[in-house]
Design a protein around this motif. Structure first.
Motif: not given
Length: 377
Positions: A242-269
């Motif tokens: 389940s942790q590996l599945k979540k690690a492939q998702e674009r959006r990561v929820w923080l415990s406070s309710g905030g989020t990270l949005v992770i976008d790998p691109c060709e030149a950078m992340t």
């Protein structure tokens, strides 16, 4: 608390868990060749690229740069046999990336037989310790080889450092003596196993426990840390899938309710920090600071787990005061302190974006999972 998890089976997996959360994952594969030392034959010299293509017995010829620092090696000729090491495995249409600057890895040091340079890991920052380790390295090497002292060397006794250097040097001597009579192409030294490499990296950092479903691994790891054998459902118990599945998702929820949005691109992340459902009860500036500080720890975990590398840009929520910006940069530095891969926080741009770089070592998690699936189809 740091746990080393070793799962054997149809799809073997090695994981590092920190406080119960997966922080890094490895997928041992038969035929992994990174770090292998080979005897190859130069097939073609490309003067304009200052490089050669070398037959190493793989489907594609390896790519060998011919001008490497500190080696003092002359250009080979077409048809010459050369001792090379695989720095990066073949990927896609590209053959393996090779080097003649051989490095033999131990727990406390790298030994470089083609160089005489003595270096110290950039993670050791105190000038006095760096100077002392360089002096120790020179005394051990005696101009016979070069050394790069790893972070584990910082607290290691000098006699242990000398013993490991001698062991690695004898390993090189065996390679050197075998080369003149070896078939071309052939393997002169097999790479370390994935488990051996993980233990070399993490044993000095501290392993609190080892869990595995393989009694042979438990026997091998005895003495490193307390070992527990769990014969069945190891991955389920530790929620690895389940942790590996979540690690492939674009959006990561923080415990406070905030989020990270992770976008790998060709030149950078690009990593974007958002407030989302987070609503602080204090003034806005304090709310922003708290969320950015929380994000730092999760960003470090996601970067390590997903094995993101190269240029990484982080768009933190905008902060008004220099003190808060510095607190966030310091928190990010601290969060990445346990990363075994070289990571540099370069600071904030004029637009308030955090710039950082992380050394490329292995493919990103998504590619490793895809490769594992292909191997078992």
């Amino acid at each position: 608390m740091r746990t080393l998890l070793v799962h054997q089976g149809e799809k073997p997996l090695i994981g590092i868990l920190e406080d119960g959360q997966l922080a890094e994952v490895f997928f041992p594969q038969e035929g992994d060749t990174a770090e292998a030392v080979l005897l190859g034959r130069v097939e073609r010299i490309v003067p304009g690229m200052k490089a050669a293509f070398v037959d190493i017995g793989q489907e594609k010829n390896g790519f060998l740069p011919l001008e490497e620092k500190n080696t003092g090696l002359s250009y080979p000729k077409t048809g010459d046999a050369v001792i090379v090491q695989i720095r990066k495995e073949a990927q896609g249409v590209k053959g393996a990336f090779l080097t003649r600057d051989i490095s033999l890895c131990g727990e406390t040091m790298l030994l470089t037989p083609m160089s005489r340079m003595i270096g110290v890991s950039s993670k050791i920052t105190e000038d006095g310790k760096r100077k002392a380790l360089k002096e120790t390295g020179r005394a051990i090497a005696q101009e016979r080889f070069g050394l790069v002292m790893r972070t584990a060397a910082e607290n290691a006794p000098e006699d242990e450092l000398a013993a490991e250097a001698e062991r690695l040097f004898q390993q090189w001597e065996q390679i050197r003596r075998a080369a003149p009579t070896a078939h071309v192409p052939s393997v002169l030294m097999q790479p370390r196993s994935t488990l051996e490499a993980v233990l070399d990296d993490y044993r000095p950092r501290g392993i609190d426990q080892i869990v595995t479903d393989d009694p042979a691994v438990a026997e091998k790891a005895a003495g490193i840390a307390p070992v527990q054998v769990i014969p069945e459902n190891l991955l389920t118990i530790y929620k690895i899938e389940s942790q590996l599945k979540k690690a492939q998702e674009r959006r990561v929820w923080l415990s406070s309710g905030g989020t990270l949005v992770i976008d790998p691109c060709e030149a950078m992340t690009v990593i974007d920090v958002n407030t989302a459902k987070f609503t602080g009860k204090r003034e806005l500036e304090d709310t922003v600071l708290r969320l950015n500080l929380e994000a730092c720890g999760e960003i470090a975990r996601q970067v390590r787990l997903r094995n993101l590398s190269g240029i990484i840009i982080i768009d933190m929520i905008d902060m008004k005061t220099p003190e808060h910006r510095q607190m966030v940069l310091d928190a990010l530095e601290e969060a990445f302190a346990s990363d075994r891969v070289k990571t540099v926080i370069h600071g904030l741009t004029s637009l308030g974006l955090v710039e950082m770089t992380r050394k490329r070592s292995r493919p990103p998690l998504r590619e490793m999972l895809a490769k594992q699936e292909e191997a078992h189809e």
